[in-house]
Design an enzyme around this catalytic site. Structure first.
Site, PDB file in Angstrom:
ATOM      1  N   GLU A  12      36.469  32.138  39.061  1.00 55.20           N
ATOM      2  CA  GLU A  12      35.017  32.501  39.506  1.00 55.20           C
ATOM      3  C   GLU A  12      34.375  33.735  40.154  1.00 55.20           C
ATOM      4  O   GLU A  12      33.598  34.419  39.837  1.00 55.20           O
ATOM      5  CB  GLU A  12      35.189  32.081  41.558  1.00 55.20           C
ATOM      6  CG  GLU A  12      34.425  30.724  41.901  1.00 55.20           C
ATOM      7  CD  GLU A  12      34.096  30.702  42.841  1.00 55.20           C
ATOM      8  OE1 GLU A  12      32.934  31.260  42.753  1.00 55.20           O
ATOM      9  OE2 GLU A  12      34.846  30.020  43.392  1.00 55.20           O
ATOM     10  N   ASP A 129      38.230  23.888  48.548  1.00 51.13           N
ATOM     11  CA  ASP A 129      39.123  23.901  47.183  1.00 51.13           C
ATOM     12  C   ASP A 129      40.051  24.690  47.438  1.00 51.13           C
ATOM     13  O   ASP A 129      41.041  25.786  47.433  1.00 51.13           O
ATOM     14  CB  ASP A 129      38.470  25.299  46.301  1.00 51.13           C
ATOM     15  CG  ASP A 129      38.806  25.269  44.721  1.00 51.13           C
ATOM     16  OD1 ASP A 129      39.638  24.554  44.433  1.00 51.13           O
ATOM     17  OD2 ASP A 129      39.124  26.446  44.067  1.00 51.13           O
TER      18      ASP A 129
END
Lengths: 229, 335
Positions: A12, A129
């Protein structure tokens, strides 16, 4: 990023290391993803920075160790936070131990991970996550030794996909995501996961029964997907 | 030298292909196409396969220039897929294997896609995004199996697209996904839709219900079908690229292979390519001949198994609707 060195590029964000007000820090820059539409990209980046900060603050209140938050800059899409110089990921730790087949130590570790997850969910923090790359082991005495569990703290990181105020469904999915990540990454997963659930129930007394039954449901749903090709 | 024939019919595509040591000798296919607004059902799809399978078989044999004597092994799709179409095609494969007195091998459909992608693109050990009407999986190879790192927790991405096409009454010819892609190219405004990523897993059912509920009122508000197709594609493909990137970071790999029917979408390939370039990696993708279900992929994966010494007893020559990618031990891979 001025005065900072790039450490790695995660999924990310780019992670830089350096100092912030004299403290060892990392800067997590959620750079522009050119592949997605700008409206979507801006929205997601903002949401995730907010989610990460919110979760870190809530973890603090719940007594779960995370990196301390130093500075948030929406304009630069960057969060500055504590850098653990003496740490390894749970992924590395498990791989080291499973190659030396220290099964008891692994089970003990899994129990600890489960306890931490139980605390998270008891405080209505859903990580979103959960993988073994997102759990760090940090040495308490600032040395690079990770042999014994007594000398390390568990630190949760990467809360970009987290949310608070959550339902049993979300917690069930959270466990499902972790189980899947374990199964695909580690050969010892089948020993680890049941232990994690044991630890989970120990610290999350009130709601874990409901979450675990929902988790079974989510699991059944997931498997169904192999039906049509 | 191994010459192998493959029979595929797990969904609405009927395909037969012949391959010899990686060289494709024929690749024939028929697609069962339903009217706009309708999906394909098992019974009618099986009937379509039944009506066409012998013609396709003849075409595949003629195109390859071979006779049955040249074939070393007969392969067919064992699963996953729709029961009735799978069974219809398996019967034909079993029959020809006995008529020709050749060994028979049942192949996992997903493995077929992966091995075909590796053969065509030359990718050595890629992280695989397998996207089709029935499957959405992010797969990486480890310890003798294709492990599933991420997948959909409800419906497949292709299913989401197909059903949205039904809402808009977009034709199913040549495929609903292709027609959505063409409309999306003309879309201008981006509508923000639900975005649902859970770790390396994705969920599409919420987006689909949102679209099914809101499409009529959105169209009245001045959004065009083109805008909606564009927004839907941008959103769901961003989810796929993001989760693939997560898997890449988690496994420390840099190559991506896209396979499955949705994999021939050029916008998806473009987005994935941009992500890979940013990480210094590479993207491998194929076109509709090999992305969309076909017989060659079954023949090729079967040939790999055959060369590695896999044999299937006749009693096991059935079909199964549920057959996970990670159930198959990849004995043919030596790394």
């Amino acid at each position: 990023m001025e005065g900072m060195e790039i450490l790695k590029q995660g999924a990310e964000a780019r992670i830089y290391t350096g100092t912030y007000l004299g403290k060892p820090s990392i800067a997590k820059e959620r750079f522009v993803k050119t592949y997605r539409h700008p409206i979507l990209d801006n929205f997601l980046t903002k949401e995730r920075i907010k989610a990460e900060c919110r979760a870190i603050v809530r973890c603090k209140a719940a007594g779960i160790r995370t990196p301390a938050l130093y500075l948030v800059d929406f304009h630069k899409r960057t969060i500055w936070m504590e850098h653990f110089e003496h740490s390894i990921t749970a992924k590395e730790f498990i791989e080291n131990l499973s190659s030396s087949s220290a099964l008891e130590e692994l089970k003990q570790f899994a129990l600890e991970v489960g306890k931490t997850l139980g605390c998270l969910h008891a405080s209505n923090i859903v990580h979103g996550d959960l993988t073994t790359s997102n759990i760090l082991l940090v040495n308490k005495n600032s040395t690079k030794s990770f042999k014994s569990l007594r000398e390390v703290d568990l630190v949760m990181i990467d809360f970009g996909l987290s949310h608070t105020e959550s339902s049993t469904e979300d917690k069930g999915v959270d466990l499902y995501v972790l189980e899947r990540a374990l199964l695909s990454t580690h050969r010892v997963a089948e020993t680890l996961f049941p232990q994690i659930l044991v630890g989970y129930q120990q610290t999350y007394k009130k709601g874990s029964k409901e979450v675990l039954s929902r988790f079974e449901e989510v699991r059944a749903r997931g498997r169904k997907r192999t039906m049509v090709g | 030298m191994v010459t192998s024939i493959g029979f595929e019919g797990s969904a609405n595509k009927l395909g037969i292909g012949i391959v010899r040591d990686g060289e494709i000798l024929s690749n024939c296919r028929r697609t069962y196409i339903t009217p706009p607004g309708e999906g394909f059902l098992p019974k009618e799809t099986a009937q379509h396969h039944k009506d066409n399978v012998l013609a396709v078989l003849k075409e595949a044999m003629d195109q390859s220039g071979l006779t049955w004597k040249d074939i070393d092994v007969v392969c067919y799709t064992k699963g996953p897929g729709m029961g009735a179409p799978l069974a219809t095609v398996a019967i034909v494969a079993r029959t020809v294997a006995q008529l020709w007195n050749k060994p028979l091998l049942g192949v996992n459909h997903c493995i077929g896609h992966i091995e075909m992608g590796r053969l065509i693109t030359g990718a050595k050990n890629p992280t695989v995004l397998y996207v089709s009407g029935g499957n959405t999986q992010i797969i990486a190879y480890a310890r003798k199996r294709y492990r599933i790192f991420g997948e959909t927790i409800d419906i497949a991405v292709g299913n989401c697209l197909d059903r949205f096409a039904r809402v808009l009454k977009i034709p199913n010819d040549p495929s609903p996904g292709y027609n959505i892609e063409q409309l999306a190219k003309k879309g201008k405004r981006f509508l923000q839709l639900p975005y649902c990523v859970k770790g390396m897993d994705v969920s599409f059912s919420g987006i689909l219900s949102y679209m099914e509920e809101k499409t009529d009122s959105l169209l009245e508000d001045g959004w065009t079908p083109e805008d909606l197709c564009f927004s839907l594609q941008e959103t769901i493909f961003a989810m796929l690229v993001e989760t693939t990137e997560r898997a890449l970071a988690h496994c420390g790999s840099s190559e991506v292979l896209i396979c499955g029917g949705v994999g021939c979408n050029e916008r998806l390939q473009q987005m994935m390519g941009a992500m890979c370039a940013e990480r210094g990696g590479a993207l491998f993708a194929t076109d509709e001949r090999f992305c969309i279900d076909n017989g060659v992929m079954i023949a090729h994966a079967g040939a790999e198994m055959f060369k590695a010494g896999v044999a299937m007893p006749w009693q096991e020559a059935g079909v199964t609707q549920r057959y996970r990618t990670d159930e198959v031990e990849t004995v043919w891979r030596t790394d």
